[in-house]
Design a protein around this motif. Structure first.
Motif, PDB file in Angstrom:
ATOM      1  N   LYS A 108       0.831  -1.201   0.000  1.00 52.61           N
ATOM      2  CA  LYS A 108       0.000   0.000   0.000  1.00 52.61           C
ATOM      3  C   LYS A 108       0.870   1.258   0.000  1.00 52.61           C
ATOM      4  CE  LYS A 108      -3.727   2.312   2.490  1.00 52.61           C
ATOM      5  NZ  LYS A 108      -4.643   2.257   3.631  1.00 52.61           N
ATOM      6  N   GLN A 109       1.935   1.251   0.813  1.00 55.60           N
ATOM      7  CA  GLN A 109       2.829   2.400   0.861  1.00 55.60           C
ATOM      8  C   GLN A 109       3.539   2.590  -0.479  1.00 55.60           C
ATOM      9  OE1 GLN A 109       4.953   0.984   4.320  1.00 55.60           O
ATOM     10  NE2 GLN A 109       4.233   2.710   5.543  1.00 55.60           N
ATOM     11  N   LYS A 110       3.911   1.494  -1.122  1.00 53.97           N
ATOM     12  CA  LYS A 110       4.568   1.573  -2.432  1.00 53.97           C
ATOM     13  C   LYS A 110       3.623   2.137  -3.486  1.00 53.97           C
ATOM     14  CE  LYS A 110       7.753  -2.221  -1.501  1.00 53.97           C
ATOM     15  NZ  LYS A 110       8.141  -3.591  -1.814  1.00 53.97           N
ATOM     16  N   ARG A 111       2.362   1.705  -3.461  1.00 54.79           N
ATOM     17  CA  ARG A 111       1.368   2.228  -4.415  1.00 54.79           C
ATOM     18  C   ARG A 111       1.152   3.723  -4.195  1.00 54.79           C
ATOM     19  NH1 ARG A 111      -1.427  -2.365  -2.848  1.00 54.79           N
ATOM     20  NH2 ARG A 111      -2.909  -1.112  -1.654  1.00 54.79           N
ATOM     21  N   LYS A 112       1.067   4.099  -2.927  1.00 51.50           N
ATOM     22  CA  LYS A 112       0.851   5.499  -2.592  1.00 51.50           C
ATOM     23  C   LYS A 112       2.017   6.355  -3.097  1.00 51.50           C
ATOM     24  CE  LYS A 112      -1.164   7.180   1.288  1.00 51.50           C
ATOM     25  NZ  LYS A 112      -1.332   7.421   2.723  1.00 51.50           N
ATOM     26  N   ALA A 113       3.242   5.891  -2.889  1.00 52.51           N
ATOM     27  CA  ALA A 113       4.425   6.630  -3.341  1.00 52.51           C
ATOM     28  C   ALA A 113       4.439   6.745  -4.857  1.00 52.51           C
ATOM     29  CB  ALA A 113       5.697   5.946  -2.846  1.00 52.51           C
ATOM     30  N   GLU A 114       4.067   5.689  -5.538  1.00 51.94           N
ATOM     31  CA  GLU A 114       4.030   5.703  -7.004  1.00 51.94           C
ATOM     32  C   GLU A 114       3.015   6.730  -7.501  1.00 51.94           C
ATOM     33  OE1 GLU A 114       5.095   4.985 -10.807  1.00 51.94           O
ATOM     34  OE2 GLU A 114       6.066   4.134  -9.035  1.00 51.94           O
ATOM     35  N   HIS A 115       1.858   6.753  -6.878  1.00 48.72           N
ATOM     36  CA  HIS A 115       0.814   7.703  -7.272  1.00 48.72           C
ATOM     37  C   HIS A 115       1.264   9.145  -7.025  1.00 48.72           C
ATOM     38  CE1 HIS A 115      -3.174   9.344  -7.923  1.00 48.72           C
ATOM     39  NE2 HIS A 115      -3.079   9.961  -6.761  1.00 48.72           N
ATOM     40  N   ILE A 116       1.872   9.381  -5.895  1.00 53.59           N
ATOM     41  CA  ILE A 116       2.361  10.726  -5.560  1.00 53.59           C
ATOM     42  C   ILE A 116       3.462  11.140  -6.534  1.00 53.59           C
ATOM     43  CG2 ILE A 116       3.562  12.096  -3.806  1.00 53.59           C
ATOM     44  CD1 ILE A 116       2.093  10.329  -1.706  1.00 53.59           C
ATOM     45  N   GLU A 117       4.344  10.202  -6.849  1.00 46.02           N
ATOM     46  CA  GLU A 117       5.432  10.481  -7.783  1.00 46.02           C
ATOM     47  C   GLU A 117       4.877  10.876  -9.155  1.00 46.02           C
ATOM     48  OE1 GLU A 117       9.233   8.200  -9.852  1.00 46.02           O
ATOM     49  OE2 GLU A 117       8.223   7.290  -8.146  1.00 46.02           O
ATOM     50  N   GLU A 118       3.884  10.133  -9.646  1.00 49.89           N
ATOM     51  CA  GLU A 118       3.274  10.456 -10.944  1.00 49.89           C
ATOM     52  C   GLU A 118       2.643  11.842 -10.916  1.00 49.89           C
ATOM     53  OE1 GLU A 118       0.530   7.292 -11.656  1.00 49.89           O
ATOM     54  OE2 GLU A 118       2.118   5.817 -12.005  1.00 49.89           O
ATOM     55  N   SER A 119       2.020  12.173  -9.796  1.00 51.63           N
ATOM     56  CA  SER A 119       1.390  13.482  -9.660  1.00 51.63           C
ATOM     57  C   SER A 119       2.430  14.603  -9.749  1.00 51.63           C
ATOM     58  CB  SER A 119       0.648  13.549  -8.326  1.00 51.63           C
ATOM     59  OG  SER A 119       0.084  14.814  -8.127  1.00 51.63           O
ATOM     60  N   GLY A 157      11.134  17.024 -11.842  1.00 51.08           N
ATOM     61  CA  GLY A 157      12.009  16.003 -12.407  1.00 51.08           C
ATOM     62  C   GLY A 157      11.764  14.626 -11.792  1.00 51.08           C
ATOM     63  N   GLU A 158      12.158  13.573 -12.514  1.00 50.22           N
ATOM     64  CA  GLU A 158      11.871  12.197 -12.095  1.00 50.22           C
ATOM     65  C   GLU A 158      12.473  11.852 -10.738  1.00 50.22           C
ATOM     66  OE1 GLU A 158      12.652   7.756 -13.847  1.00 50.22           O
ATOM     67  OE2 GLU A 158      12.299   9.367 -15.286  1.00 50.22           O
ATOM     68  N   LYS A 159      13.762  12.163 -10.551  1.00 50.11           N
ATOM     69  CA  LYS A 159      14.421  11.834  -9.277  1.00 50.11           C
ATOM     70  C   LYS A 159      13.846  12.660  -8.130  1.00 50.11           C
ATOM     71  CE  LYS A 159      18.845  10.021 -10.788  1.00 50.11           C
ATOM     72  NZ  LYS A 159      20.297  10.121 -10.648  1.00 50.11           N
ATOM     73  N   GLU A 160      13.608  13.943  -8.382  1.00 48.27           N
ATOM     74  CA  GLU A 160      13.042  14.816  -7.351  1.00 48.27           C
ATOM     75  C   GLU A 160      11.629  14.372  -6.990  1.00 48.27           C
ATOM     76  OE1 GLU A 160      12.614  17.923  -4.589  1.00 48.27           O
ATOM     77  OE2 GLU A 160      14.394  17.070  -5.531  1.00 48.27           O
ATOM     78  N   ALA A 161      10.861  13.968  -8.002  1.00 50.25           N
ATOM     79  CA  ALA A 161       9.491  13.500  -7.754  1.00 50.25           C
ATOM     80  C   ALA A 161       9.501  12.248  -6.878  1.00 50.25           C
ATOM     81  CB  ALA A 161       8.780  13.219  -9.074  1.00 50.25           C
ATOM     82  N   GLU A 162      10.436  11.336  -7.158  1.00 51.25           N
ATOM     83  CA  GLU A 162      10.534  10.111  -6.359  1.00 51.25           C
ATOM     84  C   GLU A 162      10.920  10.437  -4.916  1.00 51.25           C
ATOM     85  OE1 GLU A 162      12.729   5.747  -6.289  1.00 51.25           O
ATOM     86  OE2 GLU A 162      13.526   7.328  -7.588  1.00 51.25           O
ATOM     87  N   ALA A 163      11.884  11.332  -4.753  1.00 53.69           N
ATOM     88  CA  ALA A 163      12.320  11.711  -3.403  1.00 53.69           C
ATOM     89  C   ALA A 163      11.179  12.355  -2.623  1.00 53.69           C
ATOM     90  CB  ALA A 163      13.509  12.672  -3.496  1.00 53.69           C
ATOM     91  N   ARG A 164      10.442  13.251  -3.267  1.00 53.13           N
ATOM     92  CA  ARG A 164       9.323  13.912  -2.596  1.00 53.13           C
ATOM     93  C   ARG A 164       8.225  12.912  -2.252  1.00 53.13           C
ATOM     94  NH1 ARG A 164       8.027  19.602  -5.714  1.00 53.13           N
ATOM     95  NH2 ARG A 164      10.099  20.501  -5.593  1.00 53.13           N
TER      96      ARG A 164
END
Length: 105
Positions: free
Chosen positions: A12-23, A30-37
């Motif tokens: 669930k946490q992984k799905r949430k992070a993926e959704h936030i990253e896409e947003s 940027g891709e790396k910054e989005a993942e970190a955030r």
């Protein structure tokens, strides 16, 4: 576990992070910054990897203390006192008295 390893997170946490990253990426981050955030947001919301679930809640005494503190702050706000400042700082007459004392010395 090495830094950056996401194996301790729930699905669930992984799905949430993926959704936030896409947003974030849709907004032009940027891709790396989005993942970190995204992972920072998940950590802030859930406290890190696999820390949710039964038996991990607050103790009864800490819940009672939180209720007392909340009630105290609510009463202070209702009576016109800011919860982040002392009583004298919220009273106009008190600040005028303080100003007069400073001038007279």
């Amino acid at each position: 576990m090495p830094r950056g390893d996401k194996s301790a997170y729930t699905p669930k946490q992984k799905r949430k992070a993926e959704h936030i990253e896409e947003s974030y990426e849709k907004r032009g981050v940027g891709e790396k910054e989005a993942e970190a955030r995204a992972w920072a947001t998940v950590n802030k919301q859930s406290g890190g990897g696999e820390k949710s679930g039964s038996g991990r809640g607050k103790s009864a005494s800490s819940k009672a203390a939180a209720r007392r503190d909340s009630a105290r702050r609510a009463v202070a706000t209702k009576h016109g006192h800011s919860p982040n400042r002392g009583r004298a700082a919220t009273s106009k007459s008190a600040s005028k008295k303080t100003a007069k004392r400073k001038r007279s010395t």
